[in-house]
Enzyme design. Structure first.
Site, PDB file in Angstrom:
ATOM      1  N   TYR A 250     -18.255 -13.612 -22.552  1.00 53.38           N
ATOM      2  CA  TYR A 250     -17.049 -12.783 -22.407  1.00 53.38           C
ATOM      3  C   TYR A 250     -15.801 -13.585 -22.800  1.00 53.38           C
ATOM      4  O   TYR A 250     -14.955 -13.117 -23.567  1.00 53.38           O
ATOM      5  CB  TYR A 250     -16.969 -12.308 -20.951  1.00 53.38           C
ATOM      6  CG  TYR A 250     -15.870 -11.319 -20.646  1.00 53.38           C
ATOM      7  CD1 TYR A 250     -16.046  -9.965 -20.904  1.00 53.38           C
ATOM      8  CD2 TYR A 250     -14.667 -11.722 -20.083  1.00 53.38           C
ATOM      9  CE1 TYR A 250     -15.053  -9.044 -20.605  1.00 53.38           C
ATOM     10  CE2 TYR A 250     -13.672 -10.813 -19.772  1.00 53.38           C
ATOM     11  CZ  TYR A 250     -13.863  -9.470 -20.033  1.00 53.38           C
ATOM     12  OH  TYR A 250     -12.872  -8.562 -19.734  1.00 53.38           O
TER      13      TYR A 250
ATOM     14  N   SER B 251      -8.055  -9.979 -22.356  1.00 51.97           N
ATOM     15  CA  SER B 251      -8.224 -10.205 -20.916  1.00 51.97           C
ATOM     16  C   SER B 251      -7.503 -11.500 -20.548  1.00 51.97           C
ATOM     17  O   SER B 251      -7.190 -12.309 -21.444  1.00 51.97           O
ATOM     18  CB  SER B 251      -9.722 -10.359 -20.615  1.00 51.97           C
ATOM     19  OG  SER B 251      -9.946 -10.887 -19.328  1.00 51.97           O
TER      20      SER B 251
END
Ligand code: NAD
Length: 252
Positions: free
Chosen positions: A147, A134
């Site tokens: 995350y 990401s």
């Protein structure tokens, strides 16, 4: 006649994983779709692939998945570690187990699959490992400590395995998408709209995509096409990289 290549895609019931499984299938690759959700079965039927249900939050299920894939197809040439989820909380309030779950699904499970599938790839002299990281594998945002940590770790794993697998025909790369139009992001848009008391379009334009050069959500198929390139023979010299597809989000 050459044997068809086989891909295992995790988190393939939805979003980027489903689009990647579809793109691989359309290019002639046999695909195994895996997901915790039974929705993966329908996605597999849709793309003409097979489905293996597995919860990667379980270390045992993650460890067993590679063998189940090998039992099903005899080989896995392409591994796409994609399964993921999102949950936001200030670090002081993050539940310990919830935090560890991020690491298990998005970092430990990819390691477990790589560890077990890399030997076969090395032996046959060809393999592709694609880890869906990401922009949060490259930069941080508040309230996403779990995350961000998992996605940064996944890039570290990518680079390390790329070095270990080099010279054996196996490439290992990460993809770092910005905001992609999937259920994962749609849920964030809805919760931020409620939190800020503004419309969903405004959340996308003014909050999520504020740092981006191109203010539009990326479509899952765009990420899938990048994965398809990384899985191709043309990408044989691309390894150990973290490819951004983020509409310029990390450019500033
Ligand atoms: P999505 O919610 O559409 O798909 C994620 C899939 O992962 C779902 O089908 C879900 O069931 C599966 N999954 C979740 N927990 C699992 C578990 N414990 N075991 C097995 N499967 C599990 O989301 P998406 O946006 O397509 O996300 C796919 C990947 O892309 C994730 O790793 C996510 O972090 C990453 N990503 C997404 C975006 C985005 O904007 N959508 C941006 C950057 C990175």
């Amino acid at each position: 006649m050459p044997v068809a290549r086989t891909a295992l895609v995790t988190g393939a019931a939805s979003g980027i994983g489903k689009a990647t499984a579809q793109a691989l299938a359309e290019s002639g690759v046999r695909v195994i779709l895996s997901d915790v959700s039974e929705g993966g079965r329908e996605a597999a039927e849709h793309v003409g692939g097979s489905f293996l249900q597995a919860d990667l939050a379980s270390m045992d299920e993650a460890a067993a998945l590679s063998q189940r894939a090998l039992d099903l197809c005899g080989r896995v040439d392409i591994l796409v570690n994609n399964a993921g989820f999102q949950q936001m909380a200030p670090v002081e309030e993050y539940d310990d187990r919830a935090w560890a779950r991020f690491l298990q699904v998005m970092l430990v499970a990819p390691f477990q699959l790589i560890k077990r599938l890399l030997p076969g790839m090395k032996e046959q002299g060809w393999g592709r490992i694609i880890n869906i990281s990401s922009i949060h594998g490259l930069i941080a945002s508040p309230y996403k400590s779990a995350y961000v940590s998992a996605k940064h770790g996944l890039i570290g794993l990518t680079k390390t395995v790329a070095l270990e697998a080099g010279g054996r025909g196996v490439t290992v790369n990460a993809i770092c998408p910005g905001y992609v139009r999937t259920p994962l992001v749609e849920a964030q848009v809805a919760s931020q709209a409620a939190a800020h008391g503004i419309g969903e379009d405004e959340v996308i334009e003014k909050i999520m995509l504020d740092p981006a050069a191109i203010r539009r959500l990326i479509e899952p198929e765009e990420v899938a096409r990048l994965a398809l390139f990384l899985a191709s023979d043309d990408a044989r010299s691309v390894t150990g990289s973290a490819y951004s597809i983020d509409a310029g989000w990390t450019a500033r």
